[in-house]
Motif scaffolding. Structure first.
Motif, mmCIF file in Angstrom:
data_model
loop_
_atom_site.group_PDB
_atom_site.id
_atom_site.type_symbol
_atom_site.label_atom_id
_atom_site.label_comp_id
_atom_site.label_asym_id
_atom_site.label_seq_id
_atom_site.Cartn_x
_atom_site.Cartn_y
_atom_site.Cartn_z
ATOM 1 N N LEU A 1 0.825 -1.203 0.000
ATOM 2 C CA LEU A 1 0.000 0.000 0.000
ATOM 3 C C LEU A 1 0.860 1.253 0.000
ATOM 4 N N ARG A 2 1.830 1.283 0.912
ATOM 5 C CA ARG A 2 2.601 2.509 1.145
ATOM 6 C C ARG A 2 3.625 2.774 0.047
ATOM 7 N N LYS A 3 4.358 1.754 -0.369
ATOM 8 C CA LYS A 3 5.431 1.949 -1.343
ATOM 9 C C LYS A 3 5.006 1.630 -2.772
ATOM 10 N N GLY A 4 3.990 0.788 -2.915
ATOM 11 C CA GLY A 4 3.578 0.386 -4.249
ATOM 12 C C GLY A 4 2.409 1.170 -4.805
ATOM 13 N N ASN A 5 1.771 2.004 -3.939
ATOM 14 C CA ASN A 5 0.603 2.788 -4.362
ATOM 15 C C ASN A 5 -0.477 1.908 -4.994
ATOM 16 N N ARG A 6 -0.658 0.719 -4.408
ATOM 17 C CA ARG A 6 -1.662 -0.193 -4.926
ATOM 18 C C ARG A 6 -2.796 -0.368 -3.926
ATOM 19 N N ILE A 7 -3.985 -0.592 -4.444
ATOM 20 C CA ILE A 7 -5.122 -0.939 -3.605
ATOM 21 C C ILE A 7 -4.902 -2.363 -3.111
ATOM 22 N N THR A 8 -4.920 -2.554 -1.812
ATOM 23 C CA THR A 8 -4.654 -3.883 -1.267
ATOM 24 C C THR A 8 -5.960 -4.585 -0.894
ATOM 25 N N VAL A 9 -6.027 -5.861 -1.214
ATOM 26 C CA VAL A 9 -7.162 -6.711 -0.853
ATOM 27 C C VAL A 9 -6.618 -7.924 -0.125
ATOM 28 N N THR A 10 -7.087 -8.136 1.101
ATOM 29 C CA THR A 10 -6.631 -9.267 1.908
ATOM 30 C C THR A 10 -7.831 -10.089 2.356
ATOM 31 N N PRO A 11 -7.876 -11.370 1.998
ATOM 32 C CA PRO A 11 -8.936 -12.243 2.515
ATOM 33 C C PRO A 11 -8.555 -12.770 3.901
ATOM 34 N N PHE A 12 -9.487 -12.697 4.823
ATOM 35 C CA PHE A 12 -9.285 -13.216 6.174
ATOM 36 C C PHE A 12 -10.213 -14.402 6.399
ATOM 37 N N SER A 13 -9.649 -15.484 6.889
ATOM 38 C CA SER A 13 -10.419 -16.696 7.096
ATOM 39 C C SER A 13 -11.346 -16.571 8.306
ATOM 40 N N LEU A 14 -12.561 -17.064 8.156
ATOM 41 C CA LEU A 14 -13.477 -17.123 9.286
ATOM 42 C C LEU A 14 -13.197 -18.344 10.154
ATOM 43 N N GLN A 15 -12.629 -19.392 9.576
ATOM 44 C CA GLN A 15 -12.226 -20.573 10.336
ATOM 45 C C GLN A 15 -10.820 -20.308 10.860
ATOM 46 N N GLN A 16 -10.726 -19.990 12.136
ATOM 47 C CA GLN A 16 -9.457 -19.543 12.707
ATOM 48 C C GLN A 16 -8.634 -20.658 13.330
ATOM 49 N N SER A 17 -9.155 -21.875 13.340
ATOM 50 C CA SER A 17 -8.391 -22.985 13.915
ATOM 51 C C SER A 17 -7.136 -23.236 13.087
ATOM 52 N N HIS A 18 -6.011 -23.451 13.765
ATOM 53 C CA HIS A 18 -4.719 -23.632 13.093
ATOM 54 C C HIS A 18 -4.493 -25.119 12.838
ATOM 55 N N GLY A 19 -4.432 -25.499 11.553
ATOM 56 C CA GLY A 19 -4.377 -26.904 11.190
ATOM 57 C C GLY A 19 -3.166 -27.635 11.740
ATOM 58 N N ALA A 20 -1.967 -27.052 11.603
ATOM 59 C CA ALA A 20 -0.755 -27.732 12.063
ATOM 60 C C ALA A 20 -0.763 -27.909 13.578
ATOM 61 N N ALA A 21 -1.226 -26.875 14.290
ATOM 62 C CA ALA A 21 -1.290 -26.989 15.749
ATOM 63 C C ALA A 21 -2.311 -28.041 16.168
ATOM 64 N N LEU A 22 -3.432 -28.114 15.447
ATOM 65 C CA LEU A 22 -4.420 -29.152 15.744
ATOM 66 C C LEU A 22 -3.818 -30.541 15.565
ATOM 67 N N ALA A 23 -3.030 -30.695 14.497
ATOM 68 C CA ALA A 23 -2.413 -31.999 14.251
ATOM 69 C C ALA A 23 -1.454 -32.368 15.380
ATOM 70 N N ARG A 24 -0.657 -31.395 15.839
ATOM 71 C CA ARG A 24 0.263 -31.682 16.953
ATOM 72 C C ARG A 24 -0.499 -32.014 18.221
ATOM 73 N N LEU A 25 -1.564 -31.234 18.493
ATOM 74 C CA LEU A 25 -2.338 -31.455 19.703
ATOM 75 C C LEU A 25 -3.111 -32.773 19.652
ATOM 76 N N GLY A 26 -3.311 -33.281 18.452
ATOM 77 C CA GLY A 26 -3.982 -34.564 18.316
ATOM 78 C C GLY A 26 -3.217 -35.707 18.932
ATOM 79 N N THR A 27 -1.948 -35.510 19.200
ATOM 80 C CA THR A 27 -1.116 -36.566 19.793
ATOM 81 C C THR A 27 -1.034 -36.468 21.313
ATOM 82 N N ILE A 28 -1.605 -35.409 21.905
ATOM 83 C CA ILE A 28 -1.447 -35.246 23.350
ATOM 84 C C ILE A 28 -2.400 -36.157 24.108
ATOM 85 N N ALA A 29 -2.023 -36.471 25.323
ATOM 86 C CA ALA A 29 -2.863 -37.300 26.185
ATOM 87 C C ALA A 29 -2.591 -36.924 27.632
#
Length: 255
Positions: free
Chosen positions: A223-251
């Motif tokens: 935005l600041r240096k490129g003078n471009r209109i920025t578009v950013t998609p934000f996920s509504l599903q905020q669960s972190h896949g890799a962390a879920l996979a690691r936590l899947g092994t906990i007991a």
């Protein structure tokens, strides 16, 4: 297409008039439901356990007294437009940029996020400004490119579970270099700080300076240096896949 507009600067803020012009160039079915006053920094707050009031300010134009942007979207989608909820929720146009991790506290983003959660396409829009030069907002780029930006997002959208955050640069309209889909800047730590006041015993929570380093491919620098209109998609599903996979092994141990 039915469009619902909200913002966090208030129903009488100049940016919402710009957003109304953008929406009216896209549809003749446009509604405004916005806070009666400034709700900047409200994020996705809901006003729970306290009564609110809805005040009609004109044809298809309403203020929620004491309400947040998220409150306004709920009122619009589930009460005023309950027979036919909006297809598109436009939040803004905000006075000042909403970039990087700052989006987490943005009431403008909160309005668009709640719109998406309610089943609409949610788009937050902000007109950036150079705070080092002036506190006056030049709305030229939002006004000139807002409708085209919405059309571009609608043309490219899929079935993604997202809302969109848009920022317009503060260069002259003829210097705008196009539109860019970019990730948001993830800071090394929160930019919010305790900031002392000149009044004894008082202080602010503020952003004294932008954290560094900044990724040249992220929203801040594009935005600041490129003078471009920025578009950013934000996920509504905020669960972190890799962390879920690691936590899947906990007991639990010691059972």
């Amino acid at each position: 297409m039915r469009i619902l507009i909200t913002n966090d600067d208030g129903v009488d803020a100049p940016g919402i008039a710009i957003m109304a012009q953008i929406a009216q160039s896209l549809s003749d079915d446009v509604w405004i439901v916005a806070p009666d006053g400034n709700q900047s920094g409200a994020s996705h707050r809901f006003t729970l356990g306290r009564e609110l009031a809805l005040e009609e300010r004109g044809p298809r134009r309403f203020a929620v007294i004491g309400g947040s942007p998220a409150d306004c979207v709920v009122v619009g989608m589930t009460h005023l437009l309950d027979d036919k909820p909006a297809d598109l929720v436009l939040s803004g146009v905000n006075a000042g940029q909403n970039l990087g991790d700052i989006v987490n506290c943005s009431g403008t983003a909160g309005g668009a996020r709640e719109g998406a959660l309610q089943g609409a396409i949610g788009i937050a829009m902000s007109q950036s400004m150079n705070y080092e030069v002036s506190r006056t907002v030049d709305w030229s780029n939002a006004s000139r490119y807002g409708a085209a930006t919405v059309r571009a997002i609608l043309a490219a959208k899929g079935g993604d579970d997202v809302f969109y955050n848009v920022n317009f640069p503060f260069c002259s309209p003829d210097e705008v270099a196009g539109i860019a889909a970019v990730p948001h800047q993830r800071f090394a730590r929160s930019p919010f700080r305790y900031y002392p006041s000149d009044n004894a015993g008082k202080f602010f929570v503020a952003i004294p300076e932008t954290p560094t380093p900044l990724d040249p491919e992220s929203d801040f620098e594009v935005l600041r240096k490129g003078n471009r209109i920025t578009v950013t998609p934000f996920s509504l599903q905020q669960s972190h896949g890799a962390a879920l996979a690691r936590l899947g092994t906990i007991a639990l141990k010691g059972r």
